[in-house]
Design a protein around this motif. Structure first.
Motif, PDB file in Angstrom:
ATOM      1  N   TYR A 124      -4.369 -22.356   1.981  1.00 32.79           N
ATOM      2  CA  TYR A 124      -5.204 -22.412   3.191  1.00 32.79           C
ATOM      3  C   TYR A 124      -6.606 -22.926   2.857  1.00 32.79           C
ATOM      4  N   ASP A 125      -7.130 -22.468   1.717  1.00 33.51           N
ATOM      5  CA  ASP A 125      -8.487 -22.851   1.317  1.00 33.51           C
ATOM      6  C   ASP A 125      -8.445 -23.384  -0.111  1.00 33.51           C
ATOM      7  N   ASN A 126      -8.317 -24.688  -0.266  1.00 36.48           N
ATOM      8  CA  ASN A 126      -8.239 -25.251  -1.612  1.00 36.48           C
ATOM      9  C   ASN A 126      -9.523 -25.061  -2.402  1.00 36.48           C
ATOM     10  N   HIS A 127     -10.655 -24.924  -1.706  1.00 39.83           N
ATOM     11  CA  HIS A 127     -11.927 -24.788  -2.406  1.00 39.83           C
ATOM     12  C   HIS A 127     -12.199 -23.351  -2.841  1.00 39.83           C
ATOM     13  N   VAL A 128     -11.422 -22.393  -2.353  1.00 37.18           N
ATOM     14  CA  VAL A 128     -11.640 -20.984  -2.685  1.00 37.18           C
ATOM     15  C   VAL A 128     -11.051 -20.689  -4.054  1.00 37.18           C
ATOM     16  N   LYS A 129     -11.889 -20.236  -4.967  1.00 37.47           N
ATOM     17  CA  LYS A 129     -11.442 -19.906  -6.322  1.00 37.47           C
ATOM     18  C   LYS A 129     -11.400 -18.399  -6.566  1.00 37.47           C
ATOM     19  N   ASN A 130     -12.302 -17.666  -5.920  1.00 34.85           N
ATOM     20  CA  ASN A 130     -12.377 -16.218  -6.123  1.00 34.85           C
ATOM     21  C   ASN A 130     -12.089 -15.498  -4.810  1.00 34.85           C
ATOM     22  N   SER A 131     -11.041 -14.702  -4.790  1.00 31.53           N
ATOM     23  CA  SER A 131     -10.688 -14.003  -3.554  1.00 31.53           C
ATOM     24  C   SER A 131      -9.971 -12.704  -3.881  1.00 31.53           C
ATOM     25  N   ILE A 132      -9.747 -11.925  -2.846  1.00 33.68           N
ATOM     26  CA  ILE A 132      -9.072 -10.648  -3.016  1.00 33.68           C
ATOM     27  C   ILE A 132      -8.131 -10.425  -1.844  1.00 33.68           C
ATOM     28  N   PHE A 133      -6.955  -9.890  -2.115  1.00 36.19           N
ATOM     29  CA  PHE A 133      -6.020  -9.522  -1.057  1.00 36.19           C
ATOM     30  C   PHE A 133      -6.017  -8.003  -0.969  1.00 36.19           C
ATOM     31  N   VAL A 134      -6.348  -7.491   0.214  1.00 36.02           N
ATOM     32  CA  VAL A 134      -6.362  -6.052   0.444  1.00 36.02           C
ATOM     33  C   VAL A 134      -5.090  -5.693   1.207  1.00 36.02           C
ATOM     34  N   LEU A 135      -4.115  -5.168   0.477  1.00 36.66           N
ATOM     35  CA  LEU A 135      -2.856  -4.752   1.097  1.00 36.66           C
ATOM     36  C   LEU A 135      -3.048  -3.336   1.625  1.00 36.66           C
ATOM     37  N   THR A 136      -3.134  -3.235   2.940  1.00 37.79           N
ATOM     38  CA  THR A 136      -3.508  -1.993   3.612  1.00 37.79           C
ATOM     39  C   THR A 136      -2.337  -1.534   4.465  1.00 37.79           C
ATOM     40  N   GLU A 137      -1.631  -0.518   4.005  1.00 37.71           N
ATOM     41  CA  GLU A 137      -0.428  -0.079   4.713  1.00 37.71           C
ATOM     42  C   GLU A 137      -0.561   1.386   5.141  1.00 37.71           C
ATOM     43  N   TYR A 138      -0.199   1.640   6.385  1.00 31.54           N
ATOM     44  CA  TYR A 138      -0.155   3.006   6.882  1.00 31.54           C
ATOM     45  C   TYR A 138       1.313   3.406   6.938  1.00 31.54           C
ATOM     46  N   ARG A 139       1.740   4.152   5.939  1.00 32.27           N
ATOM     47  CA  ARG A 139       3.161   4.472   5.809  1.00 32.27           C
ATOM     48  C   ARG A 139       3.323   5.843   5.155  1.00 32.27           C
ATOM     49  N   VAL A 140       4.593   6.293   5.100  1.00 31.67           N
ATOM     50  CA  VAL A 140       4.852   7.591   4.475  1.00 31.67           C
ATOM     51  C   VAL A 140       4.464   7.533   3.002  1.00 31.67           C
ATOM     52  N   LEU A 141       4.003   8.660   2.509  1.00 32.26           N
ATOM     53  CA  LEU A 141       3.571   8.730   1.120  1.00 32.26           C
ATOM     54  C   LEU A 141       4.735   8.519   0.169  1.00 32.26           C
ATOM     55  N   GLN A 142       5.886   9.135   0.488  1.00 29.23           N
ATOM     56  CA  GLN A 142       7.089   9.007  -0.321  1.00 29.23           C
ATOM     57  C   GLN A 142       8.317   9.062   0.581  1.00 29.23           C
ATOM     58  N   PRO A 143       9.455   8.532   0.132  1.00 27.56           N
ATOM     59  CA  PRO A 143      10.659   8.526   0.980  1.00 27.56           C
ATOM     60  C   PRO A 143      11.338   9.899   1.028  1.00 27.56           C
ATOM     61  N   MET A 144      10.658  10.827   1.681  1.00 28.41           N
ATOM     62  CA  MET A 144      11.169  12.190   1.812  1.00 28.41           C
ATOM     63  C   MET A 144      11.027  12.637   3.257  1.00 28.41           C
ATOM     64  N   SER A 145      11.919  13.504   3.703  1.00 27.91           N
ATOM     65  CA  SER A 145      11.821  14.045   5.059  1.00 27.91           C
ATOM     66  C   SER A 145      10.491  14.770   5.229  1.00 27.91           C
ATOM     67  N   LYS A 146       9.855  14.540   6.369  1.00 31.09           N
ATOM     68  CA  LYS A 146       8.576  15.169   6.728  1.00 31.09           C
ATOM     69  C   LYS A 146       7.421  14.744   5.815  1.00 31.09           C
ATOM     70  N   SER A 147       7.610  13.656   5.083  1.00 29.34           N
ATOM     71  CA  SER A 147       6.503  13.152   4.271  1.00 29.34           C
ATOM     72  C   SER A 147       5.392  12.660   5.187  1.00 29.34           C
ATOM     73  N   LYS A 148       4.182  13.050   4.883  1.00 30.53           N
ATOM     74  CA  LYS A 148       3.040  12.675   5.708  1.00 30.53           C
ATOM     75  C   LYS A 148       2.719  11.195   5.530  1.00 30.53           C
ATOM     76  N   LYS A 149       2.257  10.558   6.620  1.00 36.81           N
ATOM     77  CA  LYS A 149       1.800   9.175   6.511  1.00 36.81           C
ATOM     78  C   LYS A 149       0.370   9.148   5.986  1.00 36.81           C
ATOM     79  N   ASN A 150       0.055   8.109   5.252  1.00 43.34           N
ATOM     80  CA  ASN A 150      -1.317   7.945   4.781  1.00 43.34           C
ATOM     81  C   ASN A 150      -1.653   6.465   4.681  1.00 43.34           C
ATOM     82  N   LEU A 151      -2.931   6.193   4.475  1.00 43.53           N
ATOM     83  CA  LEU A 151      -3.387   4.820   4.297  1.00 43.53           C
ATOM     84  C   LEU A 151      -3.263   4.473   2.818  1.00 43.53           C
ATOM     85  N   SER A 152      -2.392   3.528   2.514  1.00 41.85           N
ATOM     86  CA  SER A 152      -2.129   3.138   1.126  1.00 41.85           C
ATOM     87  C   SER A 152      -2.766   1.783   0.854  1.00 41.85           C
ATOM     88  N   ILE A 153      -3.530   1.696  -0.232  1.00 38.75           N
ATOM     89  CA  ILE A 153      -4.281   0.484  -0.549  1.00 38.75           C
ATOM     90  C   ILE A 153      -3.865  -0.063  -1.909  1.00 38.75           C
TER      91      ILE A 153
END
Length: 394
Positions: free
Chosen positions: A205-234
């Motif tokens: 998308y940006d050929n001139h961009v050399k330094n960048s960061i991808f922030v993978l921000t997911e709101y999902r269950v903490l672990q694959p278990m019943s009643k596992s609470k959701k949290n913001l995972s980064i």
């Protein structure tokens, strides 16, 4: 996949990568760019064209002194395809890409905790693999590799998961070794946030961009278990000078707040607030996003980042995070003037990790051989590509 048997192999790789990077390039331009003899380029291009991995796409115009029109070359997009798979605690996503990075097929599926308990990570991989393998057959295109992205601290070189809280893996787990029983197709493994970086680099998308960061921000269950609470995972994927940063142990991008204290849950000091009412004027509700923005602003200012990609979360939350990051960059920047910074939503939305995993494999396919660790074993590159072409013709 590749071995160095001769100088010819090295030149084949250089030419292939250049054609992949520069869609529509002539033989003369290749020779000039790589400082190769024109006859060497002609010979290698002829072999690649015969195999079918490159195609002649158009004729250019003659120069001011006349002569033959240049013929432009590109990688043949459907010479082969590559699979991408993401597995996280509540779903898997899979896709097929052609060699230009175009999506041929995509699918995502929720994984209930009881299903994950039964299948475990290997079984989920097998389920996803069967889907993309079937679709590749339908398209009549050879699938030559699979990239897998996981929320884990991984040793990608050796195909190991070092540990993963989301996938409940506490010790070293030989992922590649365990899943190769399902297929003889080569598999590459990487952390999910770094996969997203491969996707953005593929997109260019940006050929001139050399330094960048991808922030993978997911709101999902903490672990694959019943009643596992959701949290913001980064998870963070970092690109410096155009290259993805892994770190000497492969842990670059692992995130936990600087404010975190013993006893806190999740990755933040601020807690795991519900995102249901995050778009408000109440900064207490926005505290997790605000804490994240402080950290991202610190990285932007310290590393002189040019672009931030945000993915894994709905657009309305991306907009709020973007607003907070811009505020914090301004506050935390010690000088009067700050250069422009681009903040973008992930190019491939919910497909970001799976797409990036496949893009990673394509990048490896067209990578340059390592001169520091030459190999005398295996097929030459032309022999390998010929074998792919023969499989395709069956």
């Amino acid at each position: 996949m590749k071995s160095i048997n001769s100088l010819s192999d090295i030149n084949v790789s250089r030419i292939l990568r250049l054609i992949w990077q520069k869609k529509g390039i002539s033989r003369v331009e290749i020779a000039n760019s790589l400082n190769l003899d024109k006859s060497t380029v002609t010979k290698i291009v002829s072999s690649l064209n015969e195999i079918g991995i490159i195609s002649e796409i158009a004729e250019g115009t003659t120069g001011p002194q006349g002569g033959r029109k240049p013929i432009y070359l590109e990688i043949t997009p459907k010479f082969a395809c590559v699979g991408g798979i993401e597995i996280n605690p509540e779903r898997f996503v899979c896709c097929l890409l052609d060699l230009h990075g175009q999506v041929l097929f995509q699918h995502q599926e929720i994984i209930p905790p009881e299903t994950f308990a039964e299948l475990r990570i290997e079984g989920v991989f097998q389920k996803a693999y069967k889907l993309i393998a079937y679709e590749a057959i339908k398209f009549g295109v050879s699938m030559i590799g699979i990239g897998v992205g996981l929320p884990a601290f991984v040793d990608s070189e050796n195909g190991l998961i070092q540990c993963s809280v989301p996938l409940m893996i506490e010790g070293v787990y030989p992922f590649i070794e365990n899943v190769t029983k399902y297929t003889d197709i080569p598999i590459s493994l990487e952390n999910d946030a770094r996969c997203c970086c491969y996707g953005e680099l593929m997109n260019k998308y940006d050929n001139h961009v050399k330094n960048s960061i991808f922030v993978l921000t997911e709101y999902r269950v903490l672990q694959p278990m019943s009643k596992s609470k959701k949290n913001l995972s980064i998870g963070l994927g970092i690109i410096m000078d155009g290259k993805i940063v892994k770190g000497p142990e492969g842990s670059a991008g692992e995130f936990r707040s600087m404010l975190w204290e013993e006893g806190n849950k999740g990755q933040f000091f601020s807690g795991e607030d519900s995102l249901a009412s995050i778009i408000t004027d109440n900064e207490e509700i926005n505290s997790v996003f605000y804490e994240l923005a402080q950290h991202i602003a610190f990285l932007v200012n310290t590393l002189n980042l040019q672009c931030i990609y945000i993915g894994g979360i709905e657009q309305m939350y991306v907009e709020r995070i973007t607003e907070l990051i811009r505020e914090r960059i301004h506050i935390q920047w010690p000088y009067t003037k700050k250069s422009n910074l681009a903040i973008r939503s992930a190019s491939f939305g919910s497909l970001a990790v799976a797409y990036g995993a496949a893009a990673m494999y394509i990048d490896q396919l067209f990578s340059l051989p390592s001169l520091s660790t030459p190999s005398e074993k295996g097929l030459s590159i032309l022999e390998y590509l010929s074998s792919v072409s023969l499989k395709k013709g069956r």
